[in-house]
Design an enzyme around this catalytic site. Structure first.
Site, PDB file in Angstrom:
ATOM      1  N   ARG A 118      25.899 -28.557  16.306  1.00 43.71           N
ATOM      2  CA  ARG A 118      25.623 -29.274  17.321  1.00 43.71           C
ATOM      3  C   ARG A 118      25.777 -30.672  16.939  1.00 43.71           C
ATOM      4  O   ARG A 118      25.977 -31.229  15.837  1.00 43.71           O
ATOM      5  CB  ARG A 118      24.057 -29.159  17.783  1.00 43.71           C
ATOM      6  CG  ARG A 118      23.909 -27.703  18.030  1.00 43.71           C
ATOM      7  CD  ARG A 118      22.504 -27.365  18.819  1.00 43.71           C
ATOM      8  NE  ARG A 118      21.399 -28.043  18.162  1.00 43.71           N
ATOM      9  CZ  ARG A 118      20.592 -28.723  18.756  1.00 43.71           C
ATOM     10  NH1 ARG A 118      20.589 -28.466  19.962  1.00 43.71           N
ATOM     11  NH2 ARG A 118      19.549 -29.238  18.349  1.00 43.71           N
ATOM     12  N   LYS A 183      18.575 -21.209   6.115  1.00 44.47           N
ATOM     13  CA  LYS A 183      19.380 -20.824   7.374  1.00 44.47           C
ATOM     14  C   LYS A 183      20.366 -19.930   7.159  1.00 44.47           C
ATOM     15  O   LYS A 183      21.357 -20.004   6.399  1.00 44.47           O
ATOM     16  CB  LYS A 183      20.213 -22.185   7.855  1.00 44.47           C
ATOM     17  CG  LYS A 183      20.986 -22.276   9.118  1.00 44.47           C
ATOM     18  CD  LYS A 183      21.124 -23.519   9.827  1.00 44.47           C
ATOM     19  CE  LYS A 183      21.994 -23.689  10.871  1.00 44.47           C
ATOM     20  NZ  LYS A 183      22.050 -24.864  11.541  1.00 44.47           N
ATOM     21  N   ARG A 318      11.775 -29.794  13.479  1.00 43.11           N
ATOM     22  CA  ARG A 318      11.577 -29.878  12.259  1.00 43.11           C
ATOM     23  C   ARG A 318      10.151 -29.512  11.741  1.00 43.11           C
ATOM     24  O   ARG A 318       9.263 -29.908  12.540  1.00 43.11           O
ATOM     25  CB  ARG A 318      12.036 -31.117  11.409  1.00 43.11           C
ATOM     26  CG  ARG A 318      13.348 -31.732  11.675  1.00 43.11           C
ATOM     27  CD  ARG A 318      14.345 -31.011  10.744  1.00 43.11           C
ATOM     28  NE  ARG A 318      15.772 -31.486  10.944  1.00 43.11           N
ATOM     29  CZ  ARG A 318      16.567 -30.762  11.602  1.00 43.11           C
ATOM     30  NH1 ARG A 318      16.210 -29.639  12.083  1.00 43.11           N
ATOM     31  NH2 ARG A 318      17.949 -31.234  11.658  1.00 43.11           N
TER      32      ARG A 318
HETATM   33  P1  ATP Z   1      19.185 -28.189  14.714  1.00 44.77           P
HETATM   34  O1  ATP Z   1      17.923 -28.318  14.605  1.00 44.77           O
HETATM   35  O2  ATP Z   1      19.507 -29.653  15.553  1.00 44.77           O
HETATM   36  O3  ATP Z   1      20.049 -27.197  15.252  1.00 44.77           O
HETATM   37  P2  ATP Z   1      20.774 -28.009  12.210  1.00 44.77           P
HETATM   38  O4  ATP Z   1      20.951 -29.263  11.098  1.00 44.77           O
HETATM   39  O5  ATP Z   1      20.494 -26.940  11.889  1.00 44.77           O
HETATM   40  O6  ATP Z   1      19.748 -28.731  13.095  1.00 44.77           O
HETATM   41  P3  ATP Z   1      23.353 -27.655  13.800  1.00 44.77           P
HETATM   42  O7  ATP Z   1      24.302 -28.378  14.431  1.00 44.77           O
HETATM   43  O8  ATP Z   1      22.633 -26.319  14.170  1.00 44.77           O
HETATM   44  O9  ATP Z   1      22.392 -28.411  13.028  1.00 44.77           O
HETATM   45  O10 ATP Z   1      24.167 -26.975  12.412  1.00 44.77           O
HETATM   46  C1  ATP Z   1      24.966 -27.886  11.542  1.00 44.77           C
HETATM   47  C2  ATP Z   1      23.954 -27.869  10.194  1.00 44.77           C
HETATM   48  O11 ATP Z   1      23.963 -26.731   9.674  1.00 44.77           O
HETATM   49  C3  ATP Z   1      25.142 -28.913   9.398  1.00 44.77           C
HETATM   50  O12 ATP Z   1      24.876 -30.173   9.331  1.00 44.77           O
HETATM   51  C4  ATP Z   1      24.488 -28.157   8.097  1.00 44.77           C
HETATM   52  O13 ATP Z   1      23.171 -28.664   7.433  1.00 44.77           O
HETATM   53  C5  ATP Z   1      24.206 -26.747   8.279  1.00 44.77           C
HETATM   54  N1  ATP Z   1      25.282 -25.792   7.924  1.00 44.77           N
HETATM   55  C6  ATP Z   1      26.706 -26.042   7.923  1.00 44.77           C
HETATM   56  N2  ATP Z   1      27.128 -25.232   7.563  1.00 44.77           N
HETATM   57  C7  ATP Z   1      26.298 -24.042   7.153  1.00 44.77           C
HETATM   58  C8  ATP Z   1      26.370 -22.783   6.918  1.00 44.77           C
HETATM   59  N3  ATP Z   1      27.581 -21.994   6.523  1.00 44.77           N
HETATM   60  N4  ATP Z   1      25.168 -21.999   6.703  1.00 44.77           N
HETATM   61  C9  ATP Z   1      23.990 -22.738   6.838  1.00 44.77           C
HETATM   62  N5  ATP Z   1      24.108 -23.943   7.402  1.00 44.77           N
HETATM   63  C10 ATP Z   1      25.110 -24.531   7.676  1.00 44.77           C
END
Ligand code: ATP
Length: 320
Positions: A118, A183, A318
């Protein structure tokens, strides 16, 4: 490259001569291609007298294997494309043109060079390590009818992974799948077209299947893969097939009844219900107790000034 990787995928040793013969190229050309394999981030063992092998082997995407996992009603309604490498499967799925009515297109890639999350954040998808899948869904009801879709997609991911043995999965609003706070999967929805009528919805999903320790730690937040969640190797093609099943059924239900149909199930997996959380937007943040979600997929937050509803888009959740 795909032929070479197809030969190395079994994790066994192959001599340079044998590889050259199969590919119809010289030893020097084989050597160049093996360098390119290493540049993809794959660990290649080279042993004098034996040849080359991919450390733990690799399961390449295979449309036929994916189709063999599909429910019979899904088989006739899913158009599946796999590719070696692409900038982003979310772009590829649209670049292939319109899909016939009643069909959902799914594109998968071994590797994305510019996978995105995102708000311009990057999504890491090292070669052969993830299921990076995008679906193209035509919707005639306009963007208002899509409220809560990204949450429902997270639920479809959880259901598919549970079929393959994953347990203790949680959903983080609006759409991440977590395991023990790490994640496992991210979802990115992009909508194109008329906000009040005919629009194209692109649903991008990245699931970590098997990454090395280095690949996981290079991600900017705690992350995990299915190998660690299930404590065994999980087939990428099976993950893709089961995901296409659950997504197809989800889109059908969602098209008829919207998020309300999925709300109670989503709440069962809510990672933060009852906990103190902070919602971060670009210019401000709000702290409160998470009360779950409303019928439209908005997050309910109890603060000192009462209960407020927040919608996806520009905010991130968060743990406080
Ligand atoms: P939000 O709570 O806004 O969704 P988020 O940091 O999880 O926050 P996203 O846009 O959903 O953001 O996902 C992008 C983020 O996910 C990246 O900035 C990184 O921190 C994380 N990311 C990138 N690649 C991977 C992966 N293969 N597995 C897990 N996390 C990843």
């Amino acid at each position: 490259m795909d032929k070479l990787l197809g030969l190395l995928a079994d994790g066994q040793f192959h001599s340079g001569e044998e590889l050259g013969e199969h590919l119809g190229i010289s030893r020097a050309a084989v050597w160049k291609k093996l360098k390119a394999v290493e540049e993809l981030g794959l660990a290649l063992d080279s042993v004098r007298g034996k040849g080359y092998r991919l450390g733990s082997g690799i399961e390449l995407l295979d449309s036929e294997k994916i189709k063999s996992c599909l429910d019979s009603d899904v088989q006739t309604r899913a158009e599946i494309h796999t590719c070696f490498t692409t900038e982003s499967t979310n772009d590829l799925v649209r670049d292939l043109g319109t899909v016939p009515a009643g069909i959902t297109r799914f594109c998968l890639a071994e590797h994305q060079t510019r996978g995105r999350g995102r708000r311009g954040r990057a999504w890491n998808s090292p070669f052969g390590s993830t299921v990076s899948l995008s679906a193209l869904w035509q919707n005639g009801e306009g963007t208002a009818s899509l409220e809560g879709l990204s949450l429902a997609v997270g639920l479809a991911v959880v259901k598919a992974l549970e079929t393959l043995g994953a347990r203790d999965l949680k959903l983080k609003w609006p759409n991440d799948v977590l395991w023990q706070g790490k994640k496992l999967c991210g979802v990115l929805l992009e909508v194109h077209g008329d906000p009040t009528g005919e629009c194209e919805v692109v649903i991008g999903i990245g699931i970590n299947v098997r990454l090395s320790d280095e690949q996981l730690t290079s991600i900017g937040q705690p992350a995990v893969d299915l190998f660690r969640v299930c404590d065994k190797a999980v087939s990428r093609n099976a993950v893709a097939g089961h995901l296409i099943n659950t997504l197809t059924h989800l889109l059908e239900g969602f098209g008829q009844g919207g998020f309300t149909l999925f709300k109670n199930q989503w709440c069962e997996y809510d990672a933060f219900r009852g906990q103190e959380v902070t919602l971060v937007a670009s210019t401000r943040s709000v702290t409160g107790r998470c009360l779950g979600v409303d019928d439209h997929g908005g997050l309910l937050l109890e603060t000192e000034s009462g209960v407020h509803v927040f919608n996806g888009g520009e905010v991130s959740l968060r743990q406080s």
